[in-house]
Design an enzyme around this catalytic site. Structure first.
Site, short mmCIF file in Angstrom:
data_model
loop_
_atom_site.label_atom_id
_atom_site.label_comp_id
_atom_site.label_asym_id
_atom_site.label_seq_id
_atom_site.Cartn_x
_atom_site.Cartn_y
_atom_site.Cartn_z
N GLY A 1 0.84 -1.20 0.00
CA GLY A 1 0.00 0.00 0.00
C GLY A 1 0.87 1.24 0.00
O GLY A 1 1.09 1.88 -1.03
N THR B 1 -11.26 1.45 -5.62
CA THR B 1 -12.49 2.25 -5.61
C THR B 1 -13.19 2.06 -6.96
O THR B 1 -12.54 2.16 -8.00
CB THR B 1 -12.15 3.74 -5.38
OG1 THR B 1 -11.53 3.85 -4.10
CG2 THR B 1 -13.40 4.62 -5.43
N GLN C 1 -19.75 16.64 18.56
CA GLN C 1 -19.78 17.21 19.91
C GLN C 1 -20.82 18.33 20.02
O GLN C 1 -21.56 18.42 20.99
CB GLN C 1 -18.38 17.75 20.26
CG GLN C 1 -18.20 18.13 21.72
CD GLN C 1 -18.16 16.90 22.62
OE1 GLN C 1 -17.98 15.78 22.15
NE2 GLN C 1 -18.37 17.10 23.90
N GLU D 1 -4.85 7.43 -0.89
CA GLU D 1 -3.98 8.27 -1.75
C GLU D 1 -2.73 8.73 -0.98
O GLU D 1 -2.31 9.87 -1.06
CB GLU D 1 -4.77 9.43 -2.35
CG GLU D 1 -5.93 8.91 -3.17
CD GLU D 1 -6.20 9.64 -4.46
OE1 GLU D 1 -5.40 10.50 -4.84
OE2 GLU D 1 -7.23 9.32 -5.07
C1 LIG Z 1 -11.76 3.12 1.12
C2 LIG Z 1 -10.44 2.96 0.45
C3 LIG Z 1 -10.34 3.20 -0.92
C4 LIG Z 1 -9.12 3.04 -1.57
N1 LIG Z 1 -9.07 3.21 -2.94
C5 LIG Z 1 -7.93 2.89 -3.60
C6 LIG Z 1 -7.89 2.91 -5.04
O1 LIG Z 1 -8.87 3.26 -5.72
N2 LIG Z 1 -6.76 2.51 -5.66
C7 LIG Z 1 -5.65 2.12 -4.96
O2 LIG Z 1 -4.65 1.79 -5.60
N3 LIG Z 1 -5.64 2.10 -3.60
C8 LIG Z 1 -6.75 2.47 -2.91
N4 LIG Z 1 -6.77 2.43 -1.53
C9 LIG Z 1 -5.59 1.94 -0.81
C10 LIG Z 1 -4.88 3.00 0.00
O3 LIG Z 1 -4.24 3.91 -0.85
C11 LIG Z 1 -3.96 2.29 0.97
O4 LIG Z 1 -4.78 1.68 1.96
C12 LIG Z 1 -2.97 3.23 1.62
O5 LIG Z 1 -2.03 3.69 0.66
C13 LIG Z 1 -2.22 2.58 2.78
O6 LIG Z 1 -1.71 1.33 2.44
P1 LIG Z 1 -1.98 0.08 3.41
O7 LIG Z 1 -3.42 0.04 3.72
O8 LIG Z 1 -1.36 -1.09 2.80
O9 LIG Z 1 -1.23 0.47 4.76
P2 LIG Z 1 0.31 0.20 5.08
O10 LIG Z 1 1.15 0.66 3.95
O11 LIG Z 1 0.45 -1.21 5.52
O12 LIG Z 1 0.53 1.16 6.34
C14 LIG Z 1 0.11 0.80 7.65
C15 LIG Z 1 0.48 1.96 8.60
O13 LIG Z 1 1.89 2.17 8.58
C16 LIG Z 1 2.18 3.52 8.27
N5 LIG Z 1 3.41 3.56 7.48
C17 LIG Z 1 3.73 2.80 6.40
N6 LIG Z 1 4.95 3.11 5.94
C18 LIG Z 1 5.41 4.12 6.73
C19 LIG Z 1 6.60 4.89 6.78
N7 LIG Z 1 7.58 4.73 5.87
N8 LIG Z 1 6.73 5.84 7.74
C20 LIG Z 1 5.75 6.02 8.67
N9 LIG Z 1 4.59 5.34 8.68
C21 LIG Z 1 4.44 4.40 7.72
C22 LIG Z 1 0.97 4.00 7.44
O14 LIG Z 1 0.85 5.41 7.49
C23 LIG Z 1 -0.16 3.28 8.16
O15 LIG Z 1 -0.52 4.04 9.29
C24 LIG Z 1 -7.98 2.65 -0.84
C25 LIG Z 1 -8.07 2.42 0.54
C26 LIG Z 1 -9.27 2.58 1.18
C27 LIG Z 1 -9.36 2.31 2.66
#
Ligand SMILES: Cc1cc2nc3c(=O)[nH]c(=O)nc-3n(C[C@H](O)[C@H](O)[C@H](O)COP(=O)(O)OP(=O)(O)OC[C@H]3O[C@@H](n4cnc5c(N)ncnc54)[C@H](O)[C@@H]3O)c2cc1C
Length: 389
Positions: free
Chosen positions: A133, A160, A336, A363
């Site tokens: 992600g 999405t 609130q 994003e």
């Molecule tokens: C409703 C919804 C719609 C979405 N739509 C799309 C879409 O249309 N297309 C698409 O491609 N994706 C989409 N996404 C995916 C979204 O972009 C990812 O969920 C997001 O980029 C985070 O990736 P992850 O969930 O794998 O979290 P992870 O990458 O596993 O991160 C987990 C946590 O670790 C933190 N973290 C990770 N790396 C670091 C770092 N280097 N430094 C500090 N903190 C860090 C993150 O901030 C987060 O808090 C969607 C997600 C949701 C929930």
């Protein structure tokens, strides 16, 4: 390519007013039910397409609106103030068109853009994977060249419009180097492409989000956008623009929550006075207004840089960070202000609060925005250069 022209400001104001009316008249009556029943409002996107609202920031010669990004974002804000799922969908659709506009050949643009920008087709953007992600270069979905076709195999998470889109803009690995990633436009009806059941989300429930599975999906070479290996660059450049779209929807969401809170505070009485007359409560509202205004200002600042062809990636991250963190705070405060009623589904503010949360995640999470900003500071990029805009 010059993608936009500046509208005279009164023309822009008229357009934004028209969209506000359309959102109030045609979208607002549908929101609560669609979100409660988790129904993706495909027909609403047809209405927006017919109104010319799905291709606003792209060139008129391909069927877009030719609008300045600054104006497009204010249109998006109006939609987001009424229906966040539709605002996000409009922004994701724009993101799905970005690669073709910026990296497609003239022939590819002439062939596909008019239907995409004119709203006939709805798009989706497939970058994230179950284990990739925040770090998309860790993706494993692969596109293997076989004669004059690519064969795509893998899974794209969190898409999405997954299962509802007419085409998918897909990033897939075409080599073994970390950045050997290419970008493809895959029609929804291609054999081997299927959507998992939609995710059960805490908010944005009218927006369908699903994992898309690619099981030997064959597409002709001419559906690759840009050169092999350019895909990650195309995807990330699109995200700079897309993040501003999310900032706009988040600003609209916060504005919508604030409007509800003010109206409630003017009508609810405690201790013989309207609650807005209690200074402690009016200060909460004042902080909400300040948060909405500062979100809007950072978003428009970044958009103006983009409209002038200046670098705006760091400012887009600032705007996404400020607008979405502020939206989380403003929507929480709106609950609130409404007291116990704010915690019920009789009023929309609890939904706004649930919707704000995801804006801090997709994003690029807000940790990733801070990473982008921090790296830019380390490079010595100066925000001062842009202060005159
Ligand atoms: C409703 C919804 C719609 C979405 N739509 C799309 C879409 O249309 N297309 C698409 O491609 N994706 C989409 N996404 C995916 C979204 O972009 C990812 O969920 C997001 O980029 C985070 O990736 P992850 O969930 O794998 O979290 P992870 O990458 O596993 O991160 C987990 C946590 O670790 C933190 N973290 C990770 N790396 C670091 C770092 N280097 N430094 C500090 N903190 C860090 C993150 O901030 C987060 O808090 C969607 C997600 C949701 C929930």
């Amino acid at each position: 390519m010059p993608a936009s022209r500046l509208l005279p400001s009164d023309e822009a104001v008229d357009l934004i007013g028209l969209v506000r009316d359309l959102a109030t008249r045609e979208l607002a009556p549908l929101v609560a039910r669609a979100e409660r029943e988790e129904q993706f409002p495909r027909e609403v996107f047809r209405v927006l397409g017919r109104a010319g609202l799905l291709g606003l920031p792209y060139p008129e010669e391909y069927g877009g609106g030719g609008l300045a990004y600054e104006v497009y974002l204010q249109v998006l804000e109006e939609i987001g103030a009424v229906w966040a799922s539709v605002g996000v969908g409009t922004s994701v659709h724009a993101l799905s068109c970005f690669g073709l506009v910026t990296a497609g050949t003239e022939e590819q643009r002439q062939r596909w853009l008019p239907d995409m920008l004119g709203g006939e087709l709805l798009g989706a953007y497939c970058l994230s994977e179950p284990h990739a992600g925040s770090d998309p270069a860790a993706m494993t979905t692969r596109a293997r060249l076989d004669g004059d076709e690519y064969v795509i195999t893998g899974a794209k998470a969190w898409t999405t419009h997954g299962g509802h889109a007419d085409y998918y803009k897909v990033m897939a690995r075409t080599g073994d180097g970390r950045n050997d990633i290419s970008c493809f436009l895959v029609p929804a009806d291609t054999d081997g492409l299927v959507a998992d059941p939609p995710e059960q989300k805490m908010g944005l429930t009218g927006s369908a989000t699903a994992t898309m599975r690619f099981d030997g999906v064959r597409i002709p070479v001419e559906r690759r956008l840009g050169a092999e290996g350019q895909g990650l660059k195309i995807a990330l450049a699109g995200l700079d623009a897309g993040r501003l779209g999310i900032a706009a929807v988040a600003t609209g969401l916060a504005q919508g929550a604030l409007d509800h809170a003010v109206a409630y505070a003017q009508s609810r009485e405690t201790f013989g006075e309207r609650i807005i007359d209690h200074q402690g409560l009016s200060f909460v509202l004042a902080d909400m207004e300040a948060a909405v205004q500062s979100a809007r200002a950072t978003m428009l600042h970044a958009a103006r840089l983009k409209d002038q062809g200046l670098p705006y990636g760091r400012e887009a991250s600032v705007a996404k960070l400020v607008a979405t963190d502020n939206a989380m705070r403003v929507t929480t405060d709106a609950v609130q202000v409404l007291g116990g009623y704010g915690y019920t589904r009789d009023f929309p503010v609890e939904r706004y609060m649930r919707e704000a949360k995801v804006m801090q995640i997709f994003e690029g999470t807000n940790q990733i925005q801070r990473l982008v900003i921090g790296r830019s500071l380390d490079r010595g990029d100066s925000g001062r250069l842009h202060r005159s805009t």
